[in-house]
Design an enzyme around this catalytic site. Sequence first.
Site, short mmCIF file in Angstrom:
data_model
loop_
_atom_site.label_atom_id
_atom_site.label_comp_id
_atom_site.label_asym_id
_atom_site.label_seq_id
_atom_site.Cartn_x
_atom_site.Cartn_y
_atom_site.Cartn_z
N CYS A 2 0.80 -1.22 0.00
CA CYS A 2 0.00 0.00 0.00
C CYS A 2 0.83 1.27 0.00
O CYS A 2 1.13 1.78 -1.04
CB CYS A 2 -1.05 0.04 1.07
SG CYS A 2 -2.36 1.05 0.44
N ARG A 27 -5.55 5.97 -0.18
CA ARG A 27 -5.38 4.76 -0.98
C ARG A 27 -6.11 3.56 -0.37
O ARG A 27 -6.24 2.54 -1.01
CB ARG A 27 -3.89 4.42 -1.11
CG ARG A 27 -3.13 5.51 -1.83
CD ARG A 27 -1.72 5.11 -2.04
NE ARG A 27 -1.64 3.96 -2.92
CZ ARG A 27 -0.75 3.84 -3.89
NH1 ARG A 27 0.10 4.79 -4.12
NH2 ARG A 27 -0.72 2.75 -4.63
N TRP A 75 -2.26 -2.92 3.02
CA TRP A 75 -3.50 -3.48 2.49
C TRP A 75 -3.21 -4.96 2.33
O TRP A 75 -2.37 -5.36 1.53
CB TRP A 75 -3.79 -2.82 1.14
CG TRP A 75 -5.06 -3.31 0.52
CD1 TRP A 75 -5.21 -4.35 -0.35
CD2 TRP A 75 -6.35 -2.78 0.74
NE1 TRP A 75 -6.51 -4.50 -0.68
CE2 TRP A 75 -7.25 -3.55 -0.03
CE3 TRP A 75 -6.85 -1.72 1.52
CZ2 TRP A 75 -8.61 -3.30 -0.05
CZ3 TRP A 75 -8.20 -1.48 1.48
CH2 TRP A 75 -9.07 -2.27 0.70
N ASN A 100 5.89 -2.58 -0.54
CA ASN A 100 4.68 -2.55 -1.36
C ASN A 100 4.87 -3.55 -2.48
O ASN A 100 5.96 -3.63 -3.05
CB ASN A 100 4.50 -1.17 -2.02
CG ASN A 100 3.89 -0.18 -1.08
OD1 ASN A 100 3.51 -0.53 0.04
ND2 ASN A 100 3.80 1.06 -1.51
N GLY A 101 3.82 -4.27 -2.85
CA GLY A 101 3.94 -5.23 -3.95
C GLY A 101 3.71 -6.65 -3.46
O GLY A 101 3.20 -6.86 -2.35
N GLU A 484 -21.07 5.36 -22.94
CA GLU A 484 -20.37 6.26 -22.03
C GLU A 484 -20.17 7.63 -22.69
O GLU A 484 -20.33 8.67 -22.05
CB GLU A 484 -19.04 5.61 -21.60
CG GLU A 484 -18.13 6.46 -20.74
CD GLU A 484 -18.75 6.94 -19.44
OE1 GLU A 484 -19.83 6.46 -19.07
OE2 GLU A 484 -18.16 7.84 -18.81
N LYS A 488 -21.65 11.13 -21.20
CA LYS A 488 -20.82 12.31 -20.93
C LYS A 488 -21.41 13.54 -21.61
O LYS A 488 -21.51 14.60 -21.01
CB LYS A 488 -19.40 12.12 -21.46
CG LYS A 488 -18.43 11.28 -20.71
CD LYS A 488 -18.01 11.73 -19.35
CE LYS A 488 -19.01 11.27 -18.34
NZ LYS A 488 -18.71 10.07 -17.62
N GLU A 491 -24.68 14.69 -19.92
CA GLU A 491 -24.44 15.20 -18.56
C GLU A 491 -23.94 16.63 -18.54
O GLU A 491 -24.38 17.43 -17.74
CB GLU A 491 -23.34 14.37 -17.89
CG GLU A 491 -23.76 13.17 -17.13
CD GLU A 491 -22.56 12.52 -16.50
OE1 GLU A 491 -22.55 12.40 -15.28
OE2 GLU A 491 -21.61 12.13 -17.22
N HIS A 507 -33.16 -0.83 -37.23
CA HIS A 507 -34.35 -1.34 -36.54
C HIS A 507 -35.13 -0.21 -35.85
O HIS A 507 -35.95 -0.47 -34.99
CB HIS A 507 -33.96 -2.41 -35.53
CG HIS A 507 -33.31 -3.60 -36.19
ND1 HIS A 507 -34.03 -4.51 -36.93
CD2 HIS A 507 -32.02 -3.98 -36.26
CE1 HIS A 507 -33.21 -5.41 -37.42
NE2 HIS A 507 -31.98 -5.12 -37.03
N LYS A 606 -22.00 14.25 -7.10
CA LYS A 606 -20.86 13.37 -7.32
C LYS A 606 -21.09 12.00 -6.70
O LYS A 606 -20.74 10.99 -7.27
CB LYS A 606 -19.59 14.01 -6.75
CG LYS A 606 -18.31 13.23 -7.02
CD LYS A 606 -17.97 13.25 -8.50
CE LYS A 606 -16.88 12.28 -8.87
NZ LYS A 606 -16.89 11.94 -10.30
C1 F6R Z 1 -21.33 9.83 -14.75
C2 F6R Z 1 -21.22 9.53 -13.34
C3 F6R Z 1 -22.27 8.68 -12.73
C4 F6R Z 1 -21.65 7.67 -11.78
C5 F6R Z 1 -22.73 6.90 -11.02
C6 F6R Z 1 -22.13 5.83 -10.14
O1 F6R Z 1 -20.31 10.67 -15.19
O2 F6R Z 1 -20.31 9.95 -12.68
O3 F6R Z 1 -23.05 8.03 -13.69
O4 F6R Z 1 -20.84 6.80 -12.52
O5 F6R Z 1 -23.46 7.79 -10.22
O6 F6R Z 1 -21.28 6.36 -9.20
P1 F6R Z 1 -20.18 5.48 -8.47
O7 F6R Z 1 -19.23 5.02 -9.52
O8 F6R Z 1 -19.56 6.39 -7.46
O9 F6R Z 1 -20.91 4.33 -7.84
#
Ligand code: F6R
Length: 611
Positions: A2, A27, A75, A100-101, A484, A488, A491, A507, A606
């Site tokens: 770790c 970490r 860890w 570490n490792g 994805e 993006k 969003e 389709h 977030k």
């Molecule tokens: C998109 C984004 C969200 C997360 C989702 C899951 O850019 O950030 O779609 O991916 O809310 O979040 P986690 O990964 O923290 O479980």
Amino acid sequence: MCGIVGAVAERNITTILIEGLKRLEYRGYDSAGLAVFSAQDGLQRRRRIGKVRELESAVADDPLVGQLGIAHVRWATHGAPTERNAHPHFSGHEVAVVHNGIIENFEALREELKTLGYVFASETDTEVIVHLIHHLLKSTPDLADAVKAAVQRLHGAYGLAVVSAAQPDRLVAARSGSPLVIGLGIGENFLASDQLALRQVTDRFMYLEEGDIAEIRREQVSIWDQAGHAVQREVVQYHEGAEAADKGHYRHFMLKEIHEQPSVVQRTLEGRLGKDHVLVQAFGPQAAELFAKVRNVQIVACGTSYHAGMVARYWLESLAGIPCQVEVASEFRYRKVVVQPDTLFVSISQSGETADTLAALRNGKALGFLGSLAICNVGISSLVRESDLTLLTLAGPEIGVASTKAFTTQLVSLMLLTLALGQVRGTLGTGVEAELVDELRRLPSRLGEALAMDTTVEKTAELFADKHHTLFLGRGAQYPVAMEGALKLKEISYIHAEAYPAGELKHGPLALVDADMPVVTVAPNNELLEKLKSNLQEVRARGGELVVFADEQAGMSNGEGTHVINLPHINDALAPILYTIPLQLLSYYVAVLKGTDVDQPRNLAKSVTVE
Ligand code: F6R
């Protein structure tokens, strides 16, 4: 494995070591320890299970003072998280090591050292290193020379810091597959596995390279390369603003995090790759035993993390021959699920606190899964604490709400999982693991090449600024990459974007295509390319504007309404990681043109800790 911190100074270094460990806490770890040398008491150590603050209070209750020391957050990989297994490990009170490792040949070395009379106090792989160095010091009295001889015997990955009570003016370090950096002070020098640990004491650093051994004294640092030649390593000076929680010279956190991907992918790989294979123990002490029984995989995640899981399904089935199901956590948690025997439950999450993913894991425990693995970016999260095994994605704090570097490090971790499961189950094709390990090592520089297209992608973004709808197309493992890309874009630019497997176009969604609906496609050079090209013709025939991110060897060129951006050729299995980069850049620049709040898009959080 770790985190490592070390110091040699004129002043007492105990508080520097503890502060360094605190800076490595992000970490994730399960125990912490330090060893300090003083002329009066010799080598002494304190170790504690749990947080660094437990270690700090142990030191406050029973102080340790000295000018030379090493410290570690562990860890667990070999042996449970107990005080006995925590680092530093000692050979008598003469030599101390933090590591570490993973040392793969530790069992053979342990037997050999036992016949020489060494008694083992822990179940760790690390303890063989300290006894080996102790043994070699009898015939090779210089500590750096003994470490050079010892590492010749080690197979696996290591970042090491070693001190000897007989040579208390120096700290010796060795790096192979696990990073180490020397921090330069005035009349004092330091060592750590991450420069963040040492920003409290210096801003000048020397990064050790693969195979380097260093002898660090107060006034002098000597480094030898893999071939044993004395070498100098460049001194790098950091300025304020280079911290993770700072945008530096970038306009937004999101752009900074996109550009961090080569280095965080590198970090995610460090200490986890042997010469030609993945180190299975990187997944935890019981990983090899558990993986041997796995016959199916169930992946559960949300949003971007779910897309990573979808890519992994292609990898697990095509490379490792292991059946895999993927589901969004909010559905999985409320559905009556039938679990196939011997199924590993894999959750993927940046935060490790997403309510639906956590609930799915908790429900899963009652459903009879073989065991659970968390692929997560936050070592102290609930998901990690409640899973049997963990692989940390080591992307560092992700501040931009739209996930970028967390996604690519998830993909890298899932490729490690695919190879580890295939290795243990013996289901990988001949040479597949060695080839992909080699390609993974090259991946950070490939990502750097993709990032160099930044200004080309910025120009392309102009096509989208006045549009209201966009279609993203991909085939095979690039379909989740297209999903994805679409996520993006919606969003952060608020443009409606949908992703389809390219074969589904006719389709239904083809009805939407016209000059106002640009179509974005990812086109690596694989067996699906010709089919994809036909799908693109279908779009062009309806007047749709095409943006194609294509392999430089795919033979695609610009034409009327077709904008081709070439990417470096890459092994097809790793293409989803590379093709993610231009899609992230595209969304970013479209959002900038539209003037949205890139780092904190409206209505989003977030960490989604509520349903
Ligand atoms: C998109 C984004 C969200 C997360 C989702 C899951 O850019 O950030 O779609 O991916 O809310 O979040 P986690 O990964 O923290 O479980």
